[in-house]
Design a protein around this motif. Structure first.
Motif, PDB file in Angstrom:
ATOM      1  N   PHE A 166      50.459  43.903 102.468  1.00  6.83           N
ATOM      2  CA  PHE A 166      51.575  43.588 101.419  1.00  6.83           C
ATOM      3  C   PHE A 166      50.812  44.086 100.128  1.00  6.83           C
ATOM      4  CE2 PHE A 166      48.733  39.991 101.642  1.00  6.83           C
ATOM      5  CZ  PHE A 166      48.589  39.295 100.172  1.00  6.83           C
ATOM      6  N   LEU A 167      51.603  44.259  98.891  1.00  9.72           N
ATOM      7  CA  LEU A 167      51.322  44.702  97.680  1.00  9.72           C
ATOM      8  C   LEU A 167      51.176  43.606  96.969  1.00  9.72           C
ATOM      9  CD1 LEU A 167      53.251  48.083  97.423  1.00  9.72           C
ATOM     10  CD2 LEU A 167      50.986  47.594  98.127  1.00  9.72           C
ATOM     11  N   ASP A 168      50.371  43.302  95.996  1.00 10.28           N
ATOM     12  CA  ASP A 168      50.105  42.456  94.899  1.00 10.28           C
ATOM     13  C   ASP A 168      51.245  42.948  93.976  1.00 10.28           C
ATOM     14  OD1 ASP A 168      48.342  40.573  93.858  1.00 10.28           O
ATOM     15  OD2 ASP A 168      48.520  41.865  92.204  1.00 10.28           O
ATOM     16  N   PRO A 169      51.793  42.098  93.354  1.00  9.28           N
ATOM     17  CA  PRO A 169      52.970  42.582  92.329  1.00  9.28           C
ATOM     18  C   PRO A 169      52.378  43.185  91.344  1.00  9.28           C
ATOM     19  CG  PRO A 169      52.904  40.078  92.797  1.00  9.28           C
ATOM     20  CD  PRO A 169      51.633  40.585  93.439  1.00  9.28           C
ATOM     21  N   SER A 170      51.033  43.214  90.938  1.00  8.41           N
ATOM     22  CA  SER A 170      50.676  44.073  89.969  1.00  8.41           C
ATOM     23  C   SER A 170      50.185  45.425  90.117  1.00  8.41           C
ATOM     24  CB  SER A 170      49.355  43.421  89.164  1.00  8.41           C
ATOM     25  OG  SER A 170      48.290  43.400  90.293  1.00  8.41           O
ATOM     26  N   PHE A 171      50.318  45.676  91.659  1.00 10.54           N
ATOM     27  CA  PHE A 171      49.730  47.124  92.166  1.00 10.54           C
ATOM     28  C   PHE A 171      50.822  48.167  91.628  1.00 10.54           C
ATOM     29  CE2 PHE A 171      49.555  50.411  95.499  1.00 10.54           C
ATOM     30  CZ  PHE A 171      48.279  50.323  95.595  1.00 10.54           C
ATOM     31  N   THR A 172      50.226  49.238  91.034  1.00 12.04           N
ATOM     32  CA  THR A 172      51.017  50.128  90.236  1.00 12.04           C
ATOM     33  C   THR A 172      51.261  51.696  90.851  1.00 12.04           C
ATOM     34  OG1 THR A 172      48.916  50.797  89.129  1.00 12.04           O
ATOM     35  CG2 THR A 172      50.445  49.474  87.998  1.00 12.04           C
ATOM     36  N   GLU A 173      50.544  51.635  92.304  1.00 11.19           N
ATOM     37  CA  GLU A 173      50.624  53.275  92.796  1.00 11.19           C
ATOM     38  C   GLU A 173      51.873  53.149  93.590  1.00 11.19           C
ATOM     39  OE1 GLU A 173      48.109  55.482  96.333  1.00 11.19           O
ATOM     40  OE2 GLU A 173      47.001  54.259  95.127  1.00 11.19           O
ATOM     41  N   ALA A 174      52.675  54.088  93.076  1.00 12.63           N
ATOM     42  CA  ALA A 174      54.089  54.165  93.363  1.00 12.63           C
ATOM     43  C   ALA A 174      54.268  54.884  94.936  1.00 12.63           C
ATOM     44  CB  ALA A 174      55.050  55.021  92.265  1.00 12.63           C
ATOM     45  N   LEU A 216      43.912  41.341 120.977  1.00 12.54           N
ATOM     46  CA  LEU A 216      45.374  40.550 120.769  1.00 12.54           C
ATOM     47  C   LEU A 216      46.060  41.645 119.915  1.00 12.54           C
ATOM     48  CD1 LEU A 216      44.195  37.023 120.225  1.00 12.54           C
ATOM     49  CD2 LEU A 216      44.921  38.095 122.400  1.00 12.54           C
ATOM     50  N   LYS A 217      47.375  41.251 120.126  1.00 17.33           N
ATOM     51  CA  LYS A 217      48.218  42.267 119.212  1.00 17.33           C
ATOM     52  C   LYS A 217      48.739  41.459 118.153  1.00 17.33           C
ATOM     53  CE  LYS A 217      49.144  45.800 122.600  1.00 17.33           C
ATOM     54  NZ  LYS A 217      50.387  46.743 123.527  1.00 17.33           N
ATOM     55  N   ASN A 218      48.385  40.107 118.101  1.00 17.07           N
ATOM     56  CA  ASN A 218      48.786  39.226 117.035  1.00 17.07           C
ATOM     57  C   ASN A 218      48.555  39.809 115.680  1.00 17.07           C
ATOM     58  OD1 ASN A 218      48.158  37.820 119.619  1.00 17.07           O
ATOM     59  ND2 ASN A 218      49.880  36.643 118.718  1.00 17.07           N
ATOM     60  N   LYS A 219      49.277  39.571 114.674  1.00 20.02           N
ATOM     61  CA  LYS A 219      49.033  39.997 113.322  1.00 20.02           C
ATOM     62  C   LYS A 219      48.705  38.557 112.552  1.00 20.02           C
ATOM     63  CE  LYS A 219      51.861  44.136 113.389  1.00 20.02           C
ATOM     64  NZ  LYS A 219      52.900  44.735 112.663  1.00 20.02           N
ATOM     65  N   PHE A 220      47.380  38.329 112.652  1.00 23.58           N
ATOM     66  CA  PHE A 220      46.919  37.045 112.161  1.00 23.58           C
ATOM     67  C   PHE A 220      46.607  37.123 110.653  1.00 23.58           C
ATOM     68  CE2 PHE A 220      45.394  35.944 116.555  1.00 23.58           C
ATOM     69  CZ  PHE A 220      46.707  35.354 116.798  1.00 23.58           C
ATOM     70  N   TYR A 221      46.002  38.412 110.400  1.00 22.51           N
ATOM     71  CA  TYR A 221      45.617  38.716 108.852  1.00 22.51           C
ATOM     72  C   TYR A 221      46.553  39.204 107.927  1.00 22.51           C
ATOM     73  CZ  TYR A 221      41.701  39.462 105.813  1.00 22.51           C
ATOM     74  OH  TYR A 221      40.866  39.700 104.659  1.00 22.51           O
ATOM     75  N   ASN A 222      46.546  38.668 106.630  1.00 25.00           N
ATOM     76  CA  ASN A 222      47.515  39.305 105.797  1.00 25.00           C
ATOM     77  C   ASN A 222      46.792  39.966 104.624  1.00 25.00           C
ATOM     78  OD1 ASN A 222      50.364  38.171 106.268  1.00 25.00           O
ATOM     79  ND2 ASN A 222      49.126  36.451 106.732  1.00 25.00           N
ATOM     80  N   ARG A 223      46.581  41.379 104.590  1.00 26.78           N
ATOM     81  CA  ARG A 223      45.988  42.356 103.583  1.00 26.78           C
ATOM     82  C   ARG A 223      46.639  42.690 102.342  1.00 26.78           C
ATOM     83  NH1 ARG A 223      41.870  45.902 106.016  1.00 26.78           N
ATOM     84  NH2 ARG A 223      40.412  44.356 105.637  1.00 26.78           N
ATOM     85  N   ARG A 224      46.053  42.302 101.294  1.00 31.09           N
ATOM     86  CA  ARG A 224      46.628  42.579  99.702  1.00 31.09           C
ATOM     87  C   ARG A 224      46.151  43.747  99.448  1.00 31.09           C
ATOM     88  NH1 ARG A 224      47.965  38.703  96.320  1.00 31.09           N
ATOM     89  NH2 ARG A 224      47.228  36.918  97.473  1.00 31.09           N
ATOM     90  N   TYR A 225      46.905  44.686  99.044  1.00 30.07           N
ATOM     91  CA  TYR A 225      46.324  45.808  98.234  1.00 30.07           C
ATOM     92  C   TYR A 225      46.620  45.732  96.771  1.00 30.07           C
ATOM     93  CZ  TYR A 225      45.678  47.981 102.770  1.00 30.07           C
ATOM     94  OH  TYR A 225      45.389  48.517 104.205  1.00 30.07           O
ATOM     95  N   ASN A 233      44.963  46.939  92.635  1.00 34.43           N
ATOM     96  CA  ASN A 233      44.748  48.041  92.008  1.00 34.43           C
ATOM     97  C   ASN A 233      43.259  48.130  91.929  1.00 34.43           C
ATOM     98  OD1 ASN A 233      47.167  48.979  90.924  1.00 34.43           O
ATOM     99  ND2 ASN A 233      47.321  47.661  89.335  1.00 34.43           N
ATOM    100  N   ASP A 234      42.358  46.813  91.887  1.00 35.51           N
ATOM    101  CA  ASP A 234      41.149  46.985  91.595  1.00 35.51           C
ATOM    102  C   ASP A 234      40.452  46.339  92.872  1.00 35.51           C
ATOM    103  OD1 ASP A 234      41.929  44.467  91.205  1.00 35.51           O
ATOM    104  OD2 ASP A 234      40.913  43.972  89.572  1.00 35.51           O
ATOM    105  N   SER A 235      40.750  46.576  93.978  1.00 34.89           N
ATOM    106  CA  SER A 235      40.314  45.890  95.050  1.00 34.89           C
ATOM    107  C   SER A 235      39.305  47.214  95.651  1.00 34.89           C
ATOM    108  CB  SER A 235      41.224  45.582  96.136  1.00 34.89           C
ATOM    109  OG  SER A 235      41.991  46.731  96.859  1.00 34.89           O
ATOM    110  N   ILE A 236      38.346  46.766  96.690  1.00 40.54           N
ATOM    111  CA  ILE A 236      37.539  47.687  97.242  1.00 40.54           C
ATOM    112  C   ILE A 236      38.412  49.079  97.966  1.00 40.54           C
ATOM    113  CG2 ILE A 236      35.752  48.262  99.108  1.00 40.54           C
ATOM    114  CD1 ILE A 236      34.887  45.651  98.013  1.00 40.54           C
ATOM    115  N   THR A 237      39.320  48.598  98.435  1.00 33.46           N
ATOM    116  CA  THR A 237      40.186  49.482  99.316  1.00 33.46           C
ATOM    117  C   THR A 237      40.958  50.541  98.557  1.00 33.46           C
ATOM    118  OG1 THR A 237      41.648  47.971  99.745  1.00 33.46           O
ATOM    119  CG2 THR A 237      40.489  47.962 101.322  1.00 33.46           C
ATOM    120  N   THR A 238      41.119  50.356  97.233  1.00 38.28           N
ATOM    121  CA  THR A 238      41.889  51.094  96.350  1.00 38.28           C
ATOM    122  C   THR A 238      41.355  51.987  95.396  1.00 38.28           C
ATOM    123  OG1 THR A 238      42.725  49.498  94.969  1.00 38.28           O
ATOM    124  CG2 THR A 238      44.010  49.962  96.889  1.00 38.28           C
TER     125      THR A 238
END
Length: 330
Positions: A121-129, A211-220, A222-227
């Protein structure tokens, strides 16, 4: 029932910390300890951690100087007392039945590692369109896999054949005894540390449950390590991963792993080629590391590119030397 130690590295994530900790504290499975490692935060995170600690006796807060994500996770491993260890990033959160479902899988199959999926999911502040959120989530689904117990090397071959190896340690629950017996830890001071850590898990484990369950919710955000934008630190990290996997493969003897070594070596060169025009000291140090790496002999097809990179920094020195020789002749 096996106890689960949840390691939460925290560095300046006060805006997201409550959501993360609440998702752990309110799990339907209660036999957990929550190890929050404050890695030298300068925001309100330390105060928030103390507040949560006062609300829930399962929370342990460890304050340390900033040493990076790997250092914080290793600190958590040292203090863990549970039969299984789980790592969660402090700006993300879990489904509330995650540990109950994982515990069920542990009791049924006795795996050393359990792997599961995520929702992005995207953080509300995320700006990469142009960010491809659906593509990110699909990558982590691995729908072609069976829900069963694999050996680590077997699963690695399957994932690499699909170009779909998922390295994020937040999607793996690991037996603590297995970590201690194998000596697997996070390489401190290294970016992309999961790429190395998770491959070590795979090649050392005999039982990994999917397991195919989606247990984790990853936030994207602007200033995270992944972006964040890549720098020469990333290039050096990719090279260190390549060199470390090469050493591992002396024991494993896997052609698939050898291809991974080549890929990481190539990625490091690709990135430093993009950064080389900046001609800063750090870039120069990474080029020197690349040029002197023992992987040059292993993958000689890259040597011309490495020579050109090295020459770019030697060129001013050569020009100075030629000028000096010319002045002596006069």
């Amino acid at each position: 029932m096996p106890k689960i130690s949840v390691v939460v590295p925290v560095y300046n994530t006060a805006s997201y910390l409550a959501e993360c900790l609440n998702s752990i504290m309110n799990q339907t499975f209660n036999d957990i300890e929550i190890i929050c490692v404050n890695d030298g935060s300068t925001d309100d995170s330390p105060l928030m951690l103390e507040s949560f600690k006062n609300k829930d006796e399962r929370i342990v807060v460890i304050n340390k100087k900033n040493g990076g994500l790997s250092s914080a996770r290793n600190t958590g491993i040292k203090h863990a007392k549970g039969e299984y260890v789980y790592f969660i990033d402090s700006d993300d959160y879990l489904e509330l039945d995650a540990f109950e479902r994982l515990n069920k899988s542990i009791l049924e199959d006795k795996p050393q590692v359990v792997c599961f999926g995520l929702k992005a999911f995207l953080d509300p502040s995320f700006t990469e369109a142009t960010f491809d959120l659906a593509g990110k989530e699909k990558y982590y689904e691995r729908s072609y896999l069976e829900e069963k117990v694999y050996s680590g090397p077997e699963l690695y071959e399957v994932l690499l054949a699909k170009n779909n190896f998922v390295s994020s340690c937040c999607l793996y629950l690991t037996e603590r005894k297995f970590l201690l017996q194998t000596g697997i830890t996070f390489y401190e001071g290294l970016l992309h540390e999961d790429e190395l850590f998770t491959r070590l898990l795979f090649f050392k484990t005999e039982r990994i449950k999917i397991l195919k369950n989606k247990f984790y919710n990853r936030r994207y955000r602007n200033d995270s390590i992944t972006t964040v934008q890549y720098t020469e630190k990333n290039a050096t990290a990719l090279l260190v991963i390549a060199e470390s996997l090469f050493e591992l493969n002396k024991e494993i003897r896997s052609e698939t792993l050898n291809r991974d070594v080549s890929i990481f070596f190539n990625l490091s060169i690709n990135l430093i080629e993009k950064l080389a025009p900046q001609k800063n000291t750090k870039t120069k140090a990474t080029i020197k590391h690349l040029y002197k790496s023992h992987l040059k002999k292993q993958f000689p097809k890259y040597n011309n590119r490495l020579f050109i990179l090295r020459f770019q920094f030697l060129k001013p020195m050569i020009a100075w030397w030629e000028k000096k020789k010319a002045s002596k002749k006069r």
